[in-house]
Design an enzyme around this catalytic site. Sequence first.
Site, PDB file in Angstrom:
ATOM      1  N   ASN A 101      35.877  55.285  35.879  1.00 34.29           N
ATOM      2  CA  ASN A 101      36.900  54.495  36.867  1.00 34.29           C
ATOM      3  C   ASN A 101      37.584  53.487  36.051  1.00 34.29           C
ATOM      4  OD1 ASN A 101      34.747  55.314  39.042  1.00 34.29           O
ATOM      5  ND2 ASN A 101      36.626  56.080  39.351  1.00 34.29           N
ATOM      6  N   ILE A 125      41.084  49.293  36.053  1.00 36.17           N
ATOM      7  CA  ILE A 125      40.112  49.584  37.009  1.00 36.17           C
ATOM      8  C   ILE A 125      40.685  50.374  38.170  1.00 36.17           C
ATOM      9  CG2 ILE A 125      38.064  48.946  38.601  1.00 36.17           C
ATOM     10  CD1 ILE A 125      37.898  46.420  36.985  1.00 36.17           C
ATOM     11  N   CYS A 126      40.196  51.465  38.416  1.00 41.84           N
ATOM     12  CA  CYS A 126      40.716  52.455  39.706  1.00 41.84           C
ATOM     13  C   CYS A 126      39.563  51.786  40.784  1.00 41.84           C
ATOM     14  CB  CYS A 126      40.585  53.747  39.602  1.00 41.84           C
ATOM     15  SG  CYS A 126      41.394  54.767  40.763  1.00 41.84           S
ATOM     16  N   LEU A 127      40.015  51.205  41.493  1.00 39.46           N
ATOM     17  CA  LEU A 127      38.830  50.955  42.885  1.00 39.46           C
ATOM     18  C   LEU A 127      39.805  50.668  43.868  1.00 39.46           C
ATOM     19  CD1 LEU A 127      36.357  49.826  43.604  1.00 39.46           C
ATOM     20  CD2 LEU A 127      37.114  47.679  42.956  1.00 39.46           C
ATOM     21  N   SER A 183      38.632  60.332  41.261  1.00 38.52           N
ATOM     22  CA  SER A 183      39.713  59.406  40.788  1.00 38.52           C
ATOM     23  C   SER A 183      39.575  58.646  39.741  1.00 38.52           C
ATOM     24  CB  SER A 183      40.002  58.251  42.029  1.00 38.52           C
ATOM     25  OG  SER A 183      39.097  57.500  42.076  1.00 38.52           O
TER      26      SER A 183
END
Length: 183
Positions: A106, A114-116, A148
């Site tokens: 992520n 960051i994918c959050l 994701s």
Amino acid sequence: MPNFWILENRRSYTSDTCMSRIVKEYKVILKTLASDDPIANPYRGIIESLNPIDETDLSKWEAIISGPSDTPYENHQFRILIEVPSSYPMNPPKISFMQNNILHCNVKSATGEICLNILKPEEWTPVWDLLHCVHAVWRLLREPVCDSPLDVDIGNIIRCGDMSAYQGIVKYFLAERERINNH
């Protein structure tokens, strides 16, 4: 100790709402992280530090988090950069790892992006604060979301269930990072 009066009355980069909120959060952060009491400081051993980079500008912060136990990140620390927009808390902060500091499905290693979900404007709620955001990043290290990924290769390894390959690659990356940083 920062001069909170000066900070509260400084309006150069942000709205009154943002400045008021971030000063309140800063006071809570200082008190919380200074406590040895596990009830007063549930982040002990997780968030090592969370401070503005420059105490006269609360729009840029830096955090140091410890890698979660029982993960390939255990016994490592990670630097996180936080940019607080002038529209905070109505909009989320921008949080990223230091470039080339971590290998995670992520995280885009080259940029630290960051994918959050909670950091996406459509998912963000003003109830969240900087401590909770940094803690959520730490939890992402413990519980990667391979659906994701920003690093598709690592995401695919996890999705296939090859956790020993995932852990081996991450441990190798972190050992190399440490070797390079020590030279």
